[in-house]
Scaffold this motif. Structure first.
Motif, PDB file in Angstrom:
ATOM      1  N   ALA A 196     -54.149  27.689 -24.716  1.00 50.91           N
ATOM      2  CA  ALA A 196     -55.096  27.785 -23.598  1.00 50.91           C
ATOM      3  C   ALA A 196     -54.493  28.464 -22.368  1.00 50.91           C
ATOM      4  O   ALA A 196     -54.702  28.018 -21.235  1.00 50.91           O
ATOM      5  N   LEU A 198     -54.452  30.913 -19.392  1.00 52.29           N
ATOM      6  CA  LEU A 198     -55.694  31.024 -18.624  1.00 52.29           C
ATOM      7  C   LEU A 198     -56.374  32.393 -18.757  1.00 52.29           C
ATOM      8  O   LEU A 198     -57.595  32.476 -18.750  1.00 52.29           O
ATOM      9  N   ALA A 199     -55.600  33.462 -18.851  1.00 55.73           N
ATOM     10  CA  ALA A 199     -56.217  34.789 -18.979  1.00 55.73           C
ATOM     11  C   ALA A 199     -56.339  35.130 -20.460  1.00 55.73           C
ATOM     12  O   ALA A 199     -55.334  35.253 -21.153  1.00 55.73           O
ATOM     13  N   GLY A 248     -51.469  36.489 -18.028  1.00 52.16           N
ATOM     14  CA  GLY A 248     -51.901  35.218 -17.447  1.00 52.16           C
ATOM     15  C   GLY A 248     -51.568  34.052 -18.350  1.00 52.16           C
ATOM     16  O   GLY A 248     -52.431  33.402 -18.915  1.00 52.16           O
TER      17      GLY A 248
END
Ligand code: FES
Ligand code: FES
Lengths: 831, 181
Positions: A196, A198-199, A248
């Motif tokens: 997971a 974020l980007a 990210g």
């Protein structure tokens, strides 16, 4: 990276920005990141670019009978549709084994939900999505193999030409038959965690005039991507050029190829730039996850609490393709006994192919799963012995010189005893009272837990994690350092590596190292790309040691070259000229040597002799493969950590609040203490997520929760403050004595929290993540795994797969210990 | 959307089949960070986030879930904190949209951004623009919020890298600066 778009940061300490190693230098990319101008891969846009989308199989296991893209190709705005038929080179790729098709081919088989079948490039994203819907694919659904235990059965028909077993490992250390008078036996299950980051995945592919392709992307390992891409594209490596765009987060989830080849194929097919970017759902389907694991453990000890033997069986579900599964199971097996001195160890580990989502690297890489198991066992053993769990761990703590289960002596330092003592000695948080505001109770304000029904618990998690690559892998990292004059005639250093900055802070550390070695403030980092040799992967806690080591080595070589030039100009006697470091030093932009009466500016040296340009490659000491019994000097180094968790549990709802976390960690030498803190806080939060909420739920091969609505991540309200007690003992073999920081605490946070919940509620919790239902309903019987000596349930290949939702059941008569009534409360740490 | 319930292509479940009636489009003006932008022929259902990023190329606003769950896309809509992925762009026509870039000139946001860099609240930085907007908004409304309130207020902004410790430290640092501590 502090370009024109960067936010001026008043008050930032300029001296710190120029800091050498050991200081908490701020990130050079920080000002651009807070301003929102830092270019992430999914922010990249060029005029005339096309937008790509990927068509994915909705079936866990299906033969592709027919693909008809005629209608899609004819749609206005659609530039190209590519399928397996359009892959010019090798049709498959993979991190270790190239066993995954670029696209599932017609006549071939798609093996998991989300396997790519085709990709489209169109003038905009919406047209591309509509084109996907216009591609007709005829599937013949096949019986999915979703039970890893069945996959391990040699009688089960293979779902791939390479077979269903990625790797089976046997470890035998000491007397495999040894037992002790006190024994605890149990099974544990760990669900599937997602990185997971974020980007979501993204890349921009640009067709090049030479027939090759340039790709700007977010990844962890440029050269691995490059090699896999080149093979599938049928291009020489030099025609596939990769540049790192802003990343990210990664956490292992960007180690595998996902969209790289698809984007490049479309750029080459259309002759246009192609943007390929995933949304969250596609991201969940596209990258490999943390391996779900079922584990059986038997710990045997003397009545005094000395461990005599550990036996374990580990079954990991690798999903449809190999990714890094063979290396993950090696980590799980070699770390199964934990940071303890155990004379007799037998571990049987297997990682199998199923029609579940592929699994690969995630922070901790096979170690967090077994840490959950061995730490639960240590608490059970302490209860059986009537011992304090901290005392039991201290009594058995492994240390330098002791033998690991691989037969390898623990490389120093490994302060296991110190980390345990440090967390145990830390002050406990004040107890919850009736006055504790609802906000700070389990479930927060919304749950309104009744204070009378809240129980407090304390638990410990201790673990060890190997650093860097193992088993004889020839691991290297390269750095180039150029000393040159800038436009104003001032000397500066340009540091160039292919090390992927994914958020961990290598850009900060690299600058600190270069400034330290070069005695120069003006250090800039060139973008990471494949124009320089490989840095290896940003994973395995390895980049500070490896690419940091390379930057140091190249910087030292650059200094040597400067001093050599100055020495040459002095017409020194040959002996002195050969060892200029004895006479001369480079500091603050000048070469001085009081004895030789020298003082010359670096700018003058570079003006006279031209730029200094050196490239150096760093290697750690070699490791070796394991033998048939899992014995061998297979890991380079280790780091250990201990967490103490304090939780409050609402007995009515099963909601848990983590009140406090304390971490003591073996950190080697801290090159940037602020960066260390950030790494361990982030790693701890991910361990908390695995303990309490993060699970990708897979039923019959179907992934149920591919959004942030139902895949829950820890928020600021879930993660308590962390107290860090760094144990600084330099690693003698490492540059500056560093140790990798990010992984060890991810593995120990989870078992500490689970142990604290056990302490609070008095239940044996065998399944992670711990769900509210596990705390208030009868125990889940599907957790059990048969011990290794027993046949894992004889069963014909034609029989249907799993009986339980997880597809992991072993709870058939005779196949394992049937679940008994709940055990007495697990021991806590508090007296 | 669960991948189980349609058997169709994941990721394309919400798409209309080709050949269906054209989708309703609209044209309107948006005011973003003080600048006016004309949006032509956008789909009526487009979110503010997708129009900002994909139509206007304003990539300062980040996108990580498109479901209102992560806060990466946080902006102020007439001064109110929203997840721009949950707002219809067409509905923002008369409003003032403020991203982190639009916070720039004012003092508090500068202090927040500086503290984020200094205190180590930025790692990968993908959550950061949204987080800076959310923190600036919080400190404007509740300058003396205690740690618990700050945590609760920021719980709509996911950070996967930092574990929030340094973000909390940055918020505290700004509060201390302002109080002259
Ligand atoms: S992208 Fe809007 S909240 Fe996640
Ligand atoms: S810094 Fe990476 S998500 Fe927050």
């Amino acid at each position: 990276m502090t370009g024109p778009g960067a936010w001026p940061v008043p008050g930032a300490d300029r001296a710190l920005e120029r800091a050498r190693i050991g200081r908490s230098a701020p990130r050079p990319d920080g000002p651009a990141k807070v301003a929102g101008t830092f270019p992430y891969a999914n922010d990249l846009r060029v005029p005339g670019m096309l937008h790509a989308r990927t068509l994915r199989s909705p079936h866990p296991h299906a033969r592709v009978r027919r693909i008809d893209a005629t209608a899609a190709r004819a749609m206005p705005g659609v530039a190209a549709v590519v399928t397996a038929a359009d892959v010019p080179g090798v049709p498959t790729y993979g991190l270790i084994h190239p066993d995954q098709p670029v696209f599932a081919p017609v006549g071939g088989v798609a093996r998991y939900v989300g396997e790519p079948v085709a990709a489209v490039a169109a003038v905009d994203g919406r047209t591309a999505r509509r084109a996907l819907a216009a591609i007709e694919v005829e599937y013949e659904p096949l019986e999915p193999l979703t039970d890893p235990r069945r996959a391990a059965d040699p009688r089960t028909p293979p779902i791939h030409p390479n077979g269903n077993i990625y790797r089976e490992l046997t470890l035998r250390h000491g007397d495999p038959g040894a037992r002790g008078p006190v024994e605890v036996v149990d099974s544990y299950l760990v669900g599937q965690q997602d990185q997971a980051f974020l980007a979501c995945e993204a890349a921009l592919a640009l067709p090049a005039a030479d027939g090759g392709v340039d790709l700007m992307l977010a990844t962890q390992w440029l050269h691995s991507d490059r090699d896999q891409m080149a093979a599938c594209l049928g291009l020489p490596e030099e025609k596939v050029r990769l540049t790192l765009a802003g990343v990210g987060g990664a956490f292992g989830g960007r180690e595998d190829v996902t969209l790289q080849i698809h984007g490049a194929l479309l750029a080459l097919a259309t002759g246009s730039p192609v943007r390929i970017a995933y949304d969250r759902e596609e991201s969940f389907l596209a990258h490999p996850h943390r391996h779900p694991a079922r584990m059986w453990f038997r710990h045997s000890a003397t009545r005094d609490g000395d461990l005599i033997a550990v036996a374990a069986r580990i079954v990991m579900d690798g999903g449809a393709y190999a990714s890094s599964s063979p290396a993950v199971i090696a980590n799980a097996v070699t770390h199964a006994a934990g940071p303890y001195r155990v004379p007799n160890v037998r571990v049987d580990g297997v990682v199998v192919r199923t029609n579940n989502p592929p699994c690969g690297a995630m922070r901790g890489f096979g170690v967090p799963q077994v840490t959950i198991g061995h730490e639960a066992q240590m608490d059970r053993l302490a209860t059986a012995l009537g011992m304090d769990p901290v005392a039991l761990r201290l009594r058995n703590a492994i240390g330098p010189g002791d033998l690991l289960p691989t037969g390898q002596a623990v490389p120093p330092p490994l302060p296991v005893r110190e980390v345990i003592e440090a967390v145990a000695a830390a002050p406990a948080p004040p107890p919850a009272t009736a006055a504790t505001p609802a906000r700070d109770r389990p479930g927060g304000r919304g749950a309104q837990a009744d204070p009378a029904r809240i129980r407090r618990g304390t638990g410990y998690g201790v673990g060890v994690k190997n650093l860097m690559f193992s088993e004889g892998f020839d691991d290297s990292a390269t750095a180039r350092v150029v000393l040159e004059l800038d436009r104003d005639g001032q000397p500066r250093a340009v540091v160039h590596t292919a090390c992927a900055e994914v958020g961990q802070g290598f850009v900060t550390i690299a600058g600190q190292i270069a400034r330290t070695e070069l005695g120069l403030d003006a250090v800039v980092l060139a973008p990471a790309d494949t124009a320089v040799a490989s840095a290896g992967s940003t994973s395995a806690s390895r980049q500070t040691w490896m690419s940091g080591g390379a930057v140091r080595k190249a910087s030292v070589a650059a200094v040597d070259e400067v001093l050599r030039r100055v020495a040459a100009s002095l017409r020194l006697p040959p002996a002195a000229a050969a060892t200029p470091r004895r006479l001369l030093t480079l500091a603050d932009g000048a070469v001085t040597g009081p004895e030789a009466g020298v003082s010359v500016g670096l700018a003058d040296v570079l003006a006279a002799g031209g730029p200094v340009d050196v490239t150096e490659t760093f290697r750690h000491r070699p490791t070796h493969p394991m033998d048939a019994f899992g014995q061998g000097d297979c890991h380079v180094a280790y780091a250990c950590a201990a967490h103490r968790a304090v939780v409050d549990v609402d007995l009515d709802t099963g909601l848990v609040r983590v009140v406090e976390l304390t971490l003591a960690q073996d950190v080697g030498t801290m090159l940037n203490p602020l960066s260390v803190l950030g790494q361990v806080e982030g790693g701890t939060a991910q361990g908390l997520g695995l303990a309490l909420m993060e699970e990708l739920v897979v039923t019959d091969g179907m992934v149920i929760n591919t959004t942030f609505h139902d895949y829950l991540l820890p928020t600021a309200a879930d993660v308590p403050p962390l107290r860090l007690i760094p144990i600084e003992q330099p690693a003698p073999e490492a540059p500056y004595g560093v140790k990798g920081i990010g992984e060890a605490p991810t593995g120990t946070a989870t078992p500490a929290i689970v142990a604290a919940i056990r302490d609070a509620v008095g239940r044996d919790l065998r399944r992670v993540p711990v769900r509210p239902a596990d705390l208030v309903l009868p125990p889940d019987p599907t957790v059990y795994l048969a011990p290794p000596d027993e046949d894992p349930e004889p069963q014909g290949p034609a029989e249907p797969a799993a009986r339980d939702g997880m597809g992991l059941s072993d709870a058939t008569p005779g196949a394992g210990t049937p679940p008994g009534p709940d055990q007495p409360p697990a021991p806590g740490a508090s007296p | 959307m669960p991948a189980t319930d349609t058997g169709s292509t994941p990721g394309a479940a919400l798409e209309l089949a080709p050949g269906l009636a054209p989708e309703p489009t609209v044209s309107y003006q948006l005011r973003v960070d003080g600048a006016r932008h004309q949006v032509h022929g956008a789909w009526l259902g487009a979110s503010l986030l997708s129009v900002l990023r994909d139509t206007l190329d304003l990539t300062t606003v980040k996108d990580a879930c498109e479901q209102g769950r992560c806060g990466s896309c946080s902006v102020l809509l007439d001064g109110r904190l929203v997840a721009s992925c949950t707002v219809l762009a067409a509905d923002a026509e008369d409003a003032e949209v403020t991203s982190v870039a639009g916070l720039r000139p004012s003092g508090p946001a500068r202090a927040v951004a500086a503290a984020f860099v200094r205190e180590g609240a930025v790692q990968c930085g993908y959550c950061t623009p949204g987080m800076v907007v959310a923190v600036t908004d919080l400190l404007a409304r509740r300058p003396d919020a205690d740690d618990g309130e700050v945590r609760e207020a920021l719980s709509g902004n996911i950070c996967r890298c930092t574990g929030y410790g340094r973000i909390l430290a940055a918020v505290r640092a700004v509060q201390d600066e302002r109080a002259g501590r």
